[in-house]
Design a protein around this motif. Structure first.
Motif, PDB file in Angstrom:
ATOM      1  N   UNK A  89       0.832  -1.198   0.000  1.00  0.00           N
ATOM      2  CA  UNK A  89       0.000   0.000   0.000  1.00  0.00           C
ATOM      3  C   UNK A  89       0.871   1.254   0.000  1.00  0.00           C
ATOM      4  N   UNK A  90       1.980   1.197   0.718  1.00  0.00           N
ATOM      5  CA  UNK A  90       2.882   2.345   0.752  1.00  0.00           C
ATOM      6  C   UNK A  90       3.405   2.675  -0.637  1.00  0.00           C
ATOM      7  N   UNK A  91       3.770   1.641  -1.412  1.00  0.00           N
ATOM      8  CA  UNK A  91       4.269   1.874  -2.763  1.00  0.00           C
ATOM      9  C   UNK A  91       3.169   2.413  -3.672  1.00  0.00           C
ATOM     10  N   UNK A  92       1.945   1.944  -3.487  1.00  0.00           N
ATOM     11  CA  UNK A  92       0.827   2.453  -4.280  1.00  0.00           C
ATOM     12  C   UNK A  92       0.565   3.926  -3.961  1.00  0.00           C
ATOM     13  N   UNK A  93       0.582   4.265  -2.687  1.00  0.00           N
ATOM     14  CA  UNK A  93       0.338   5.652  -2.292  1.00  0.00           C
ATOM     15  C   UNK A  93       1.384   6.593  -2.868  1.00  0.00           C
ATOM     16  N   UNK A 109     -12.091   9.269  -8.068  1.00  0.00           N
ATOM     17  CA  UNK A 109     -12.258   9.457  -6.625  1.00  0.00           C
ATOM     18  C   UNK A 109     -11.228   8.648  -5.845  1.00  0.00           C
ATOM     19  N   UNK A 110     -10.907   7.455  -6.325  1.00  0.00           N
ATOM     20  CA  UNK A 110      -9.911   6.635  -5.632  1.00  0.00           C
ATOM     21  C   UNK A 110      -8.522   7.244  -5.790  1.00  0.00           C
ATOM     22  N   UNK A 111      -8.216   7.738  -6.998  1.00  0.00           N
ATOM     23  CA  UNK A 111      -6.902   8.368  -7.206  1.00  0.00           C
ATOM     24  C   UNK A 111      -6.719   9.571  -6.293  1.00  0.00           C
ATOM     25  N   UNK A 112      -7.755  10.396  -6.187  1.00  0.00           N
ATOM     26  CA  UNK A 112      -7.688  11.563  -5.297  1.00  0.00           C
ATOM     27  C   UNK A 112      -7.550  11.125  -3.846  1.00  0.00           C
ATOM     28  N   UNK A 113      -8.298  10.089  -3.467  1.00  0.00           N
ATOM     29  CA  UNK A 113      -8.241   9.600  -2.087  1.00  0.00           C
ATOM     30  C   UNK A 113      -6.852   9.088  -1.746  1.00  0.00           C
ATOM     31  N   UNK A 114      -6.235   8.342  -2.649  1.00  0.00           N
ATOM     32  CA  UNK A 114      -4.891   7.823  -2.398  1.00  0.00           C
ATOM     33  C   UNK A 114      -3.885   8.965  -2.238  1.00  0.00           C
TER      34      UNK A 114
END
Length: 256
Positions: A89-93, A109-114
């Protein structure tokens, strides 16, 4: 145009007041908003304890997908796919914008949330550093630097400028280069240190290869900046190199 109240005694009826405000009350049509779902990922995000292989990564990401894309047919499977692709998850963020756009572009919305979660984690660590002093908590310093740089795809050099009480004056990127080289000039570092009236510096840069071992150029750069700083009464406290989940302190390794 706003209609004026009709002349006469007494208060206007409630529906008329509603019309004046620009809306009409419909008592029978009031909808009760559903309560927010339980969000067990929030405490985990606050602590930012995410790493490869932990089940928590999958749980947190699944919860985020469910929250921002409730109509997605399989949040669980999507979370699994994203974690397999990025490793954690850290690498994705911390993924670059282009990579993020490719994998979640159909769900803005998911891209903005991340992106918001990543920024919140960085600010949380930075706020803790500001409260305790940068050099007072080594683990917190490493957590902050990892959040900022651990998954960068190109090399960049940052400098933490501190006052005499070890409080953070500024954290600035002073160089950004290729996957294996970033030019940085001692005069630029010292110019900024004098502008901020900094007394101590912590040099930081990342190795996109994942290996935080210092190169000969890293050691030489550290020595040059340390010599320039000493002439102006400024101390280079450390030079920290960040790899994939690993850090190397040149001070602890005895390079200066």
């Amino acid at each position: 145009m706003v209609n004026r109240l009709p002349k006469g005694k007494g208060k206007p009826p409630r529906s008329e007041l509603a019309d004046i405000a620009g809306f009409r009350l419909q008592v029978g049509a009031v909808q009760v908003m559903p309560s927010l779902p339980d969000l067990p990922f929030l405490p985990g995000l606050a602590e930012a304890r995410v790493s490869v292989g932990l089940p928590d990564d999958h749980m947190l990401l699944t919860q985020m997908i469910t929250l921002v894309a409730p109509r997605h047919p399989s949040a669980d499977a999507w979370a699994t796919s994203l974690l397999r692709q990025f490793g954690s998850l850290a690498a994705l963020l911390s993924a670059p914008d282009q990579a993020m756009l490719v994998v979640v572009g159909q769900t803005p919305a998911l891209r903005v949330t991340l992106r918001l979660v990543q920024e919140a984690a960085v600010r949380l660590h930075k706020a803790r550093l500001s409260r305790t002093g940068v050099l007072a908590d080594r683990a917190q310093l490493r957590a902050y630097l990892s959040a900022v740089l651990a998954h960068e795809r190109v090399e960049q050099v940052r400098v933490l400028f501190l006052d005499a009480a070890h409080r953070l004056l500024a954290d600035e990127m002073l160089g950004r280069g290729t996957v294996d080289h970033t030019p940085i000039y001692p005069r630029e570092v010292m110019r900024r240190a004098l502008e901020l009236e900094a007394r101590l510096l912590v040099l930081v840069h990342n190795h996109p290869s994942g290996d935080p071992s210092p190169s000969q150029d890293d050691i030489l750069m550290t020595q040059r900046i340390t010599q320039a700083a000493s002439l102006l009464g400024v101390t280079v406290w450390d030079h920290i190199i960040i790899g994939s989940g690993r850090l190397c302190s040149l001070k602890e390794e005895g390079f200066f």
